[in-house]
Design an enzyme around this catalytic site. Sequence first.
Site, PDB file in Angstrom:
ATOM      1  N   ASP A  16       6.582  43.312  19.077  1.00 28.45           N
ATOM      2  CA  ASP A  16       7.307  44.497  19.530  1.00 28.45           C
ATOM      3  C   ASP A  16       6.315  45.564  19.982  1.00 28.45           C
ATOM      4  O   ASP A  16       5.229  45.691  19.426  1.00 28.45           O
ATOM      5  CB  ASP A  16       8.175  45.023  18.387  1.00 28.45           C
ATOM      6  N   HIS A  33       4.285  43.897  29.124  1.00 23.46           N
ATOM      7  CA  HIS A  33       4.577  42.505  28.788  1.00 23.46           C
ATOM      8  C   HIS A  33       3.391  41.604  29.128  1.00 23.46           C
ATOM      9  O   HIS A  33       3.047  40.693  28.370  1.00 23.46           O
ATOM     10  CB  HIS A  33       5.827  42.029  29.530  1.00 23.46           C
ATOM     11  N   LEU A 127      -2.311  23.261  14.113  1.00 21.81           N
ATOM     12  CA  LEU A 127      -1.392  24.399  13.987  1.00 21.81           C
ATOM     13  C   LEU A 127      -0.130  24.070  14.757  1.00 21.81           C
ATOM     14  O   LEU A 127      -0.198  23.460  15.835  1.00 21.81           O
ATOM     15  CB  LEU A 127      -2.040  25.674  14.561  1.00 21.81           C
TER      16      LEU A 127
END
Length: 241
Positions: A16, A33, A127
């Site tokens: 955020d 962004h 991962l």
Amino acid sequence: MPLQPSPVQHLAIIMDGNGRWAKQHHRPRTFGHHQGAKSVREAIQGAQDCGIKYLTLYSFSTENWRRPADEVQDLMNLLRRYLKSEIAELHEKNIRMQVIGERSKLSADINEMITHAEALTADNTALTLTLALNYGSRQEIVGAAKAMLAAVQQGQLRIEDMTCDTLGNYLETRGMPDPEIILRTSGEQRLSNFLLWQSAYSELMYTSVLWPDFKAADVHKAVNDFQNRERRFGGVGQHGR
């Protein structure tokens, strides 16, 4: 190399602050962004530093479609760019990539790229990077309930055998441990329909750092904070470590 043995298997992040970061820098939201996309690498590096095995990023929610059309289009183009440019490197680093969320609303070319990325990296073990795309936790839980009901109707599941664990096996995160930490950037303090079922015993952490400024060190700090928290689970406390 991991910094130190970590009890955190799964870190989930609500990314955020892109818009506020862009405003602070007198740039359009789309610029925020694009800068935020770079922080994904930092989060991955931080997770690997700490020996975390699962990293889930809240990339696009079901509510994000309400944003202005040009911003949504830019986010979709940014996703396309990520899927084209980063998957080879993820594969090289032995990282598995997968997507949770309702894919039917995503364009055909994006779905094709997701399918390719998941297939290419399916056997990687260093991962698991999970992107939550067009994801909403309430919708996920409803979908799981419907699937369980269908299994009962088909004689594959008995009502008396339905448990919390059973429902968990119908969620999109099945096979993954619940997150020990859910971290939200930008100072906001809410889950925003993210992993509501899975977060029952998660440690919720909030940082004022805006997502484009997020670094691997912020993951290190979250893990360190977790290790120093006393976790009670409704009974006798125990430390994260």
